[in-house]
Motif scaffolding. Structure first.
Motif, PDB file in Angstrom:
ATOM      1  N   LYS A  90       0.737  -1.223   0.029  1.00 42.54           N
ATOM      2  CA  LYS A  90       0.060  -0.034  -0.201  1.00 42.54           C
ATOM      3  C   LYS A  90       0.896   1.093  -0.028  1.00 42.54           C
ATOM      4  O   LYS A  90       1.968   1.224   0.654  1.00 42.54           O
ATOM      5  CB  LYS A  90      -1.019   0.138   1.117  1.00 42.54           C
ATOM      6  N   LYS A 110       1.154   5.604  -0.329  1.00 39.92           N
ATOM      7  CA  LYS A 110       0.342   6.874   0.100  1.00 39.92           C
ATOM      8  C   LYS A 110       0.883   7.988  -1.028  1.00 39.92           C
ATOM      9  O   LYS A 110       2.146   7.961  -1.395  1.00 39.92           O
ATOM     10  CB  LYS A 110       0.748   7.583   1.310  1.00 39.92           C
ATOM     11  N   LYS A 111       0.002   9.024  -1.407  1.00 39.50           N
ATOM     12  CA  LYS A 111       0.336  10.031  -2.208  1.00 39.50           C
ATOM     13  C   LYS A 111       1.570  10.773  -1.554  1.00 39.50           C
ATOM     14  O   LYS A 111       1.625  11.057  -0.386  1.00 39.50           O
ATOM     15  CB  LYS A 111      -0.800  11.132  -2.241  1.00 39.50           C
ATOM     16  N   GLN A 135       4.799   9.325  -1.517  1.00 34.23           N
ATOM     17  CA  GLN A 135       5.567   8.283  -1.019  1.00 34.23           C
ATOM     18  C   GLN A 135       6.556   7.852  -2.029  1.00 34.23           C
ATOM     19  O   GLN A 135       6.283   7.777  -3.201  1.00 34.23           O
ATOM     20  CB  GLN A 135       4.825   7.061  -0.520  1.00 34.23           C
ATOM     21  N   TYR A 151      -0.858   9.230  -6.291  1.00 37.25           N
ATOM     22  CA  TYR A 151      -1.973   9.143  -5.331  1.00 37.25           C
ATOM     23  C   TYR A 151      -2.018   8.016  -4.492  1.00 37.25           C
ATOM     24  O   TYR A 151      -1.154   7.095  -4.746  1.00 37.25           O
ATOM     25  CB  TYR A 151      -3.275   8.882  -6.279  1.00 37.25           C
ATOM     26  N   ASP A 152      -2.879   7.667  -3.383  1.00 39.24           N
ATOM     27  CA  ASP A 152      -2.917   6.610  -2.709  1.00 39.24           C
ATOM     28  C   ASP A 152      -3.257   5.339  -3.393  1.00 39.24           C
ATOM     29  O   ASP A 152      -4.250   5.356  -4.468  1.00 39.24           O
ATOM     30  CB  ASP A 152      -4.103   7.019  -1.608  1.00 39.24           C
TER      31      ASP A 152
END
Length: 72
Positions: free
Chosen positions: A23, A25-26, A28, A46-47
């Motif tokens: 997963k 995150k925006k 990262q 984006y996430d």
């Protein structure tokens, strides 16, 4: 040049920035792309979840080449 691993000298023992199934995150950091001796951090727009890593360590990549597939 595409760098997925945090350590270019011992990448076989190092962990990648991200792997398939992670997963994110925006914003990262996903990888580093070297262009004209400049190391550019590539971040997630984006996430989501990494569905595929399309480039391999030390691949020569060009503008527009798909590096990752990110989904929900």
């Amino acid at each position: 040049t595409f760098y997925l691993y945090k350590s270019e000298w011992a990448y076989k023992d190092a962990k990648p920035f991200v792997s398939k199934g992670d997963k994110v995150k925006k914003g990262q950091k996903l990888c580093i792309v070297e262009a004209m001796k400049v190391m550019n951090e590539i971040t997630s727009p984006y996430d989501g979840v990494i569905l595929d890593v399309c480039a391999k360590e030390n691949d020569v990549v060009e503008f527009g080449k798909k590096l990752f597939v990110i989904g929900d």
